[in-house]
Write a protein that holds these residues in place. Sequence first.
Motif, PDB file in Angstrom:
ATOM      1  N   GLU A  41       0.815  -1.219   0.000  1.00 28.19           N
ATOM      2  CA  GLU A  41       0.000   0.000   0.000  1.00 28.19           C
ATOM      3  C   GLU A  41       0.852   1.275   0.000  1.00 28.19           C
ATOM      4  OE1 GLU A  41      -0.127  -1.640   4.300  1.00 28.19           O
ATOM      5  OE2 GLU A  41      -0.145  -2.411   2.244  1.00 28.19           O
ATOM      6  N   LEU A  42       2.122   1.155   0.357  1.00 27.79           N
ATOM      7  CA  LEU A  42       3.009   2.327   0.348  1.00 27.79           C
ATOM      8  C   LEU A  42       3.905   2.383  -0.879  1.00 27.79           C
ATOM      9  CD1 LEU A  42       4.216   2.694   4.053  1.00 27.79           C
ATOM     10  CD2 LEU A  42       2.144   3.558   2.961  1.00 27.79           C
TER      11      LEU A  42
ATOM     12  N   GLU B 208      13.119  -1.072  -5.724  1.00 27.61           N
ATOM     13  CA  GLU B 208      12.964  -2.329  -6.467  1.00 27.61           C
ATOM     14  C   GLU B 208      11.587  -2.909  -6.152  1.00 27.61           C
ATOM     15  OE1 GLU B 208      14.983  -6.795  -6.847  1.00 27.61           O
ATOM     16  OE2 GLU B 208      16.080  -5.164  -5.863  1.00 27.61           O
ATOM     17  N   ASP B 209      10.715  -2.923  -7.162  1.00 27.60           N
ATOM     18  CA  ASP B 209       9.376  -3.468  -6.964  1.00 27.60           C
ATOM     19  C   ASP B 209       9.427  -4.981  -6.830  1.00 27.60           C
ATOM     20  OD1 ASP B 209       8.024  -0.980  -7.111  1.00 27.60           O
ATOM     21  OD2 ASP B 209       8.212  -1.006  -9.297  1.00 27.60           O
ATOM     22  N   GLN B 210       8.554  -5.509  -5.983  1.00 28.82           N
ATOM     23  CA  GLN B 210       8.488  -6.940  -5.720  1.00 28.82           C
ATOM     24  C   GLN B 210       7.238  -7.548  -6.363  1.00 28.82           C
ATOM     25  OE1 GLN B 210      11.176  -8.383  -3.829  1.00 28.82           O
ATOM     26  NE2 GLN B 210      11.878  -6.306  -4.327  1.00 28.82           N
TER      27      GLN B 210
ATOM     28  N   GLY C 112       3.769  -6.806  -5.021  1.00 30.38           N
ATOM     29  CA  GLY C 112       3.266  -5.440  -5.013  1.00 30.38           C
ATOM     30  C   GLY C 112       3.973  -4.564  -4.005  1.00 30.38           C
ATOM     31  N   ALA C 113       4.704  -5.201  -3.090  1.00 29.17           N
ATOM     32  CA  ALA C 113       5.519  -4.456  -2.134  1.00 29.17           C
ATOM     33  C   ALA C 113       6.755  -3.933  -2.854  1.00 29.17           C
ATOM     34  CB  ALA C 113       5.914  -5.356  -0.967  1.00 29.17           C
ATOM     35  N   CYS C 114       7.620  -3.228  -2.134  1.00 31.74           N
ATOM     36  CA  CYS C 114       8.866  -2.771  -2.738  1.00 31.74           C
ATOM     37  C   CYS C 114       9.988  -2.794  -1.707  1.00 31.74           C
ATOM     38  CB  CYS C 114       8.722  -1.374  -3.342  1.00 31.74           C
ATOM     39  SG  CYS C 114       8.683  -0.034  -2.128  1.00 31.74           S
TER      40      CYS C 114
END
Length: 205
Positions: free
Chosen positions: A130-131, A154-156, A159-161
């Motif tokens: 969400e951030l 670095e995007d995961q 959807g996290a980073c």
Amino acid sequence: MFTGIVTAVGEIRESRQSGDLRCVIACPFDPAGISMGASIACSGVCLTVVDKGGVAGDAWFAVDISAESVSRTVPGRWAQGRKLNLEPALKLGEELGGHIVTGHVDGIGEIVSITPVGDSKRFVVAAPAELAPYIAAKGSITVDGVSLTVNEVEDQPSGACHFTLNIIPHTAEVTTIGQMGTGDAVNLEIDVLARYLQRMQSLKS
């Protein structure tokens, strides 16, 4: 409002639940300079002074922390003995040395790795999905109340980073970040401008 420039490290002297959670925080401030009702950012959380005492250099102040604030911050952060990054509210006319910080935690991150780079340390921090849209390379982010610049993102797949930070020796010395290790959780506040830009963009779609 705050700048994310930490002026002292305090320690929770007492933590007790009585309706809201009340914490008494020891600090090196002058109690004469702490106003009742004033705002102090405690590891990134804007809290209101409800009591104070002590002497210059060995002061204390008390704050009440709502269940909402406790639920949105790092678990265990308000336990007795925990160290906190402290910053009094910005006064009109003072230098904005960091970036505009509200003292409202947006989410909790986790330190993925710490690598020495010269005299500094390279921190990789995981941020929740969400951030992730609000975190950009060369943008600002507040980590446990400390204003920092994001080096890389670095995007995961989830959807996290993961984002990287360069922690110089001075920052490590004068804040709690220098005592943190891999796996530690941190309070995150995204840049306030990014928050409003994302909101305006969502209304257009």
